[in-house]
Design a protein around this motif. Sequence first.
Motif, PDB file in Angstrom:
ATOM      1  N   THR A   1      -7.378   0.976 -31.938  1.00 53.95           N
ATOM      2  CA  THR A   1      -8.254   1.879 -30.979  1.00 53.95           C
ATOM      3  C   THR A   1      -9.689   1.967 -31.516  1.00 53.95           C
ATOM      4  OG1 THR A   1      -6.199   3.210 -30.208  1.00 53.95           O
ATOM      5  CG2 THR A   1      -8.532   3.957 -29.790  1.00 53.95           C
TER       6      THR A   1
ATOM      7  N   GLY B   1     -13.221   4.233 -25.441  1.00 54.87           N
ATOM      8  CA  GLY B   1     -11.880   4.229 -24.746  1.00 54.87           C
ATOM      9  C   GLY B   1     -11.488   2.979 -24.446  1.00 54.87           C
TER      10      GLY B   1
ATOM     11  N   SER C   1      -8.939  -0.065 -26.285  1.00 56.64           N
ATOM     12  CA  SER C   1      -7.552  -0.308 -27.340  1.00 56.64           C
ATOM     13  C   SER C   1      -7.558  -1.812 -27.027  1.00 56.64           C
ATOM     14  CB  SER C   1      -6.386   0.485 -27.062  1.00 56.64           C
ATOM     15  OG  SER C   1      -6.628   1.866 -27.011  1.00 56.64           O
TER      16      SER C   1
ATOM     17  N   HIS D   1      -9.425   2.694 -21.197  1.00 52.60           N
ATOM     18  CA  HIS D   1      -8.853   4.125 -20.447  1.00 52.60           C
ATOM     19  C   HIS D   1      -9.622   4.867 -19.672  1.00 52.60           C
ATOM     20  CE1 HIS D   1      -5.755   3.761 -24.078  1.00 52.60           C
ATOM     21  NE2 HIS D   1      -6.836   2.947 -24.449  1.00 52.60           N
TER      22      HIS D   1
ATOM     23  N   ILE E   1      -5.471   2.987 -16.013  1.00 49.68           N
ATOM     24  CA  ILE E   1      -5.990   2.038 -17.153  1.00 49.68           C
ATOM     25  C   ILE E   1      -6.159   0.869 -16.555  1.00 49.68           C
ATOM     26  CG2 ILE E   1      -5.120   3.242 -19.052  1.00 49.68           C
ATOM     27  CD1 ILE E   1      -2.940   1.153 -19.095  1.00 49.68           C
TER      28      ILE E   1
ATOM     29  N   TYR F   1       1.367   5.631 -21.888  1.00 49.13           N
ATOM     30  CA  TYR F   1       1.368   5.132 -20.318  1.00 49.13           C
ATOM     31  C   TYR F   1       2.723   4.580 -19.901  1.00 49.13           C
ATOM     32  CZ  TYR F   1      -3.871   5.643 -21.034  1.00 49.13           C
ATOM     33  OH  TYR F   1      -5.112   6.327 -21.383  1.00 49.13           O
TER      34      TYR F   1
ATOM     35  N   GLY G   1     -12.494   1.616 -16.869  1.00 50.42           N
ATOM     36  CA  GLY G   1     -12.476   2.465 -17.818  1.00 50.42           C
ATOM     37  C   GLY G   1     -13.384   3.648 -17.924  1.00 50.42           C
TER      38      GLY G   1
END
Length: 333
Positions: free
Chosen positions: A8, A12, A14, A33, A38, A63, A165
């Motif tokens: 991460t 936001g 990943s 995110h 997403i 999620y 995102g």
Amino acid sequence: MNIPEITTWEFGISQVKISMSYPLRWVNSYVLHNSSGIVIVDPGPRNSVTEDEWKKALDKLGYTLEDVSGIFVTHHHPDHYGLAGWFQSQCGAQVYMSQRSYDESLLMWGNDTDINVKLTLWLQQHGLPDELASQIEQHLLDFIPQVSPTPDITIVERGSYLKLGGLSWLVIETGGHAPGHLSLYNEELGIMMCGDAVLPQISPNVSLIPGSDPDPLYSFMNGLMKLKLYEVNQVFPGHRHPFSMFHKRIDDLLAHHEQRLIEVEKLLVQSPQNGFEICTSLFPKKLSLHQMRFAMCEALAHLQELVRRGKVQSSVSMLDGATIFNTTPQPPN
């Protein structure tokens, strides 16, 4: 099956390492995110392993498949585009792609394409031995399950902005590695998500294939110069690890290809040669069929760039249709 490695980052984002074949071993997918769902950038190739990896990765991130609202595809290669249609079939996610990239996907993987036959004959014309050429058609057909089903595409225009995102991204289109390749750039944060346009440590493959970009190395180098115009603090590439030295890496890639062009020209000064002979000089190690296809098409991309620059010319044998390259006589100073 193991949960894929997830890192991460700030803003936001990943990074999810989705499995693929040797030697790359994984492709970087990115989850962007947002409170309303997403977006996944480059979901990876489709097979039972990667489907399971995504279910476990989404669960670890908190999620489900239903939370995926969009899939952004940088380019049409199976290791980036493959799972797009599967995700859409599971959750109805929009799939964002450039028109040129979608057209290339149909050239390579469409129901009506004859690229399998054309590429085989073309590589034979350039000297690929029959024992290798005879495997090319099935080799390409083997990729079909990795890119099925074909998704419905939302076309993204170069120069447009997408809200993904929670961030606004400028869409940048370049070519060379893949026609219609899209990168995402957030100016405020200096973030570039560049797929395979610029990679750390390894040089993106640049392939000349029939029916696609006639000057892929020229397109690739022009694309690098275009990307160099942007101020970038953090780069999220399609392979290897995120990095920061964006401009230096671009300079290194440009220098690499200029050196390769010099090497190819020197080989042709010694004697006229076909594409396969140049390929085996540039890539002397034993290669798999997949690697050989990429190496051969990259050697031909360099030969074509030398033809474009007027330093090399090609001739086709009236006897067997074979193509031979030799240096172009230069006028005296």
